[in-house]
Design an enzyme around this catalytic site. Structure first.
Site, PDB file in Angstrom:
ATOM      1  N   GLU A 177      -2.349 -11.033  -4.578  1.00  0.00           N
ATOM      2  CA  GLU A 177      -1.828 -10.685  -3.239  1.00  0.00           C
ATOM      3  C   GLU A 177      -2.021 -11.823  -2.247  1.00  0.00           C
ATOM      4  O   GLU A 177      -3.075 -11.946  -1.637  1.00  0.00           O
ATOM      5  CB  GLU A 177      -2.514  -9.413  -2.708  1.00  0.00           C
ATOM      6  CG  GLU A 177      -1.999  -9.032  -1.318  1.00  0.00           C
ATOM      7  CD  GLU A 177      -2.611  -7.755  -0.748  1.00  0.00           C
ATOM      8  OE1 GLU A 177      -3.496  -7.169  -1.392  1.00  0.00           O
ATOM      9  OE2 GLU A 177      -2.205  -7.364   0.351  1.00  0.00           O
ATOM     10  N   LYS A 219       1.718  -8.985  -5.462  1.00  0.00           N
ATOM     11  CA  LYS A 219       1.793  -8.099  -4.286  1.00  0.00           C
ATOM     12  C   LYS A 219       2.077  -8.958  -3.064  1.00  0.00           C
ATOM     13  O   LYS A 219       1.160  -9.469  -2.414  1.00  0.00           O
ATOM     14  CB  LYS A 219       0.466  -7.339  -4.136  1.00  0.00           C
ATOM     15  CG  LYS A 219       0.386  -6.452  -2.908  1.00  0.00           C
ATOM     16  CD  LYS A 219      -0.721  -5.437  -3.030  1.00  0.00           C
ATOM     17  CE  LYS A 219      -0.916  -4.692  -1.725  1.00  0.00           C
ATOM     18  NZ  LYS A 219      -1.698  -3.468  -1.857  1.00  0.00           N
TER      19      LYS A 219
HETATM   20  P1  13P Z   1      -0.890  -2.122   3.695  1.00  0.00           P
HETATM   21  O1  13P Z   1       0.239  -1.509   2.903  1.00  0.00           O
HETATM   22  O2  13P Z   1      -1.460  -1.218   4.741  1.00  0.00           O
HETATM   23  O3  13P Z   1      -0.569  -3.506   4.172  1.00  0.00           O
HETATM   24  O4  13P Z   1      -2.104  -2.284   2.677  1.00  0.00           O
HETATM   25  C1  13P Z   1      -1.850  -2.789   1.445  1.00  0.00           C
HETATM   26  C2  13P Z   1      -3.001  -3.585   1.012  1.00  0.00           C
HETATM   27  O5  13P Z   1      -3.600  -3.302   0.002  1.00  0.00           O
HETATM   28  C3  13P Z   1      -3.379  -4.752   1.821  1.00  0.00           C
HETATM   29  O6  13P Z   1      -4.294  -5.517   1.121  1.00  0.00           O
END
Ligand code: 13P
Length: 335
Positions: A177, A219
């Protein structure tokens, strides 16, 4: 479940019409969210809220995996079943946030490097024994003036790839991510070029560190104008998001599961739907790994002791995003 390959686990997480529930807010973030709805934050209230959400009937039709925080993976449901065992019994794969947070990057004011590599191998071993089969590590990239710096891109890409390699060695699918934050007045084009830069850096590091991309999930943020800039329409967001992903994400990657990043729940769903309709023949499925866009309204109802209403809300948002993950959502379904 333990005998599945990394590739198979990753594919199950992004199976058609399925996505991920991100319930891995750190204690600090979760406490702020509880305080915002006038609930005293404590281990007890965090457990009560999350166990109520996880027991929402039928969410397993739409949710393939839930990302937990370290405190939660050690907690129990009301009947004494451990939370990971309860999720597994529902057919949901438990996941775990393994980074230890974004910390100030030396000599780079306003920028961060996500930490948590020290001891990660041992933590993964323990989480695997508890039932976790996938993990998350979030790098944070900020757009502002000349930022992000080359240093922020480089250290965060490096750490994401090292994390991914360690997880895979321990039988855990890494969710990679690199979040480009929405905060600020920047335009959609700037978000696109910075997102391209970090994604290219991440996959270059992954190659160097021998990460098997077939057993990974990306992600990313969607390509959006900053929160202080004028909003873009869903078609523009979808077109830019599809272009950046096609240009940067290797085809072996098992799937792309977007974060919601502070968008409204309907915007997040509509953008996911539109991107699926726009992208055409992509080599990977596009789905959701949302936190706030699945849980914000549910938390507010739960705080008013409306547990059933909160569970129905989570079920509804999960279903809407499940439809968006196959390009079959429409705003008429929101009533
Ligand atoms: P949000 O969808 O609230 O951005 O959170 C996703 C997430 O895991 C952020 O690290």
């Amino acid at each position: 479940m333990s005998s599945l390959s990394l590739e198979q686990i990753a594919k199950n997480l992004v199976a058609p019409g399925k996505g991920i529930l991100a319930a891995d807010e750190s204690n600090g973030t979760m406490s702020k969210r509880l305080e915002a709805v006038n609930v005293e934050p404590s281990e007890h209230t965090r457990r009560a809220y999350r166990s109520a959400m996880f027991s929402s009937e039928g969410i397993e039709e739409y949710i393939s995996g839930v990302i937990l925080f370290d405190e939660t993976i050690r907690q129990e449901m009301d009947d004494g079943t451990t939370i990971p065992d309860y999720l597994i019994s529902k057919g949901i794969i438990p996941g775990i946030k393994v980074d230890t947070g974004a910390k100030p990057l030396s000599w780079h004011e306003g920028e961060t490097v996500t930490e948590g590599l020290d001891g990660l191998r041992g933590r993964c071993e323990e989480y695997y024994r508890m039932g976790a089969r996938f993990a998350k590590w979030r790098a944070v990239i900020k757009i502002s003036g000349d930022l992000p710096s080359a240093a922020a891109i480089s250290v965060n890409a490096h750490a994401l790839a090292r994390y991914a390699a360690i997880c895979q060695e321990q039988g855990i699918v890494p969710i990679i991510e690199p979040e480009v934050l929405m905060t600020g007045p920047h335009g959609l084009d700037q978000c696109a070029s910075i997102t391209s830069r970090i994604l290219k850096a991440v996959y270059s590091e992954c190659r160097i560190q021998c990460v098997d991309l077939r057993g990974t999930i990306l992600k990313p943020n969607m390509i959006l104008p900053g929160s202080e800039a004028e909003k873009a329409d869903a078609e523009s967001v979808a077109r830019a998001t599809a272009e950046v992903l096609k240009e940067t994400v290797p085809q072996e990657v098992a799937g792309v599961a977007f974060l919601s990043g502070g968008q409204s729940d309907i915007d997040a769903t509509s953008h996911l739907n539109e991107t699926n309709l726009t992208i055409g023949n992509a080599p990977w499925p596009l789905t959701f790994s949302f936190g706030r866009a699945l849980l914000a309204d549910a938390l507010s109802l739960w705080s008013k002791s409306d547990v059933e209403g909160a569970q129905a809300k989570l079920r509804h948002r999960s279903r809407m995003n499940s439809l968006a993950a196959v390009g079959a959502w429409s705003s008429d379904l929101e009533v």
